[in-house]
Design an enzyme around this catalytic site. Sequence first.
Site, PDB file in Angstrom:
ATOM      1  N   TYR A  88       0.848  -1.189   0.000  1.00 26.44           N
ATOM      2  CA  TYR A  88       0.000   0.000   0.000  1.00 26.44           C
ATOM      3  C   TYR A  88       0.883   1.238   0.000  1.00 26.44           C
ATOM      4  O   TYR A  88       2.074   1.181   0.298  1.00 26.44           O
ATOM      5  CB  TYR A  88      -0.950   0.019   1.208  1.00 26.44           C
ATOM      6  N   CYS A  89       0.284   2.347  -0.368  1.00 28.14           N
ATOM      7  CA  CYS A  89       0.962   3.645  -0.343  1.00 28.14           C
ATOM      8  C   CYS A  89      -0.043   4.674   0.158  1.00 28.14           C
ATOM      9  O   CYS A  89      -0.945   4.333   0.911  1.00 28.14           O
ATOM     10  CB  CYS A  89       1.520   4.003  -1.723  1.00 28.14           C
ATOM     11  N   ARG A  90       0.081   5.889  -0.273  1.00 25.89           N
ATOM     12  CA  ARG A  90      -0.840   6.938   0.172  1.00 25.89           C
ATOM     13  C   ARG A  90      -2.230   6.766  -0.449  1.00 25.89           C
ATOM     14  O   ARG A  90      -3.232   6.745   0.238  1.00 25.89           O
ATOM     15  CB  ARG A  90      -0.270   8.322  -0.179  1.00 25.89           C
ATOM     16  N   GLY A  92      -2.758   4.524  -3.470  1.00 19.23           N
ATOM     17  CA  GLY A  92      -2.867   3.314  -4.268  1.00 19.23           C
ATOM     18  C   GLY A  92      -2.123   3.348  -5.586  1.00 19.23           C
ATOM     19  O   GLY A  92      -1.969   2.332  -6.244  1.00 19.23           O
ATOM     20  N   ILE A 116      -3.446   4.116   2.121  1.00 21.97           N
ATOM     21  CA  ILE A 116      -3.680   4.398   3.537  1.00 21.97           C
ATOM     22  C   ILE A 116      -4.736   5.483   3.726  1.00 21.97           C
ATOM     23  O   ILE A 116      -5.390   5.550   4.767  1.00 21.97           O
ATOM     24  CB  ILE A 116      -2.378   4.736   4.290  1.00 21.97           C
TER      25      ILE A 116
END
Length: 128
Positions: A88-90, A92, A116
């Site tokens: 995951y990242c900020r 997607g 996230i």
Amino acid sequence: MSKLKTLIMALLGSCFGACAQQPYSDMDVTQFEQYLQRDTTVQLVDVRTPEEFAEGHIGGAVNMDVKAADFFSAALSRLDKQRPVAVYCRSGRRSAHAAELLAKQGYKVTNLRGGIMAWQEARKPVER
């Protein structure tokens, strides 16, 4: 009108997802959380910068910045190909890129759709 627009966007999105044949899977927050709880062998990777990671991350995640020059070598040395990887990242976007890179190397990868931001919007816990 907005319901029609939403329906059209959903249909287009499902077509693009099916047509693209991405080498990894996407999950929404609920599915992702259940996946992490169900399979204790999952390697959870936050692909944001170390600064973003320090601001808050999903518990148990390791940080490997997908934009760092050593991302690929770090991933290959730290991740077990025999175990699934969840990224995951900020939002997607970066994690989708990381998921594609890892999947092409033989990892079984799942991406958190919405990153996230979606996780926090759903009021899921984060660690600092």
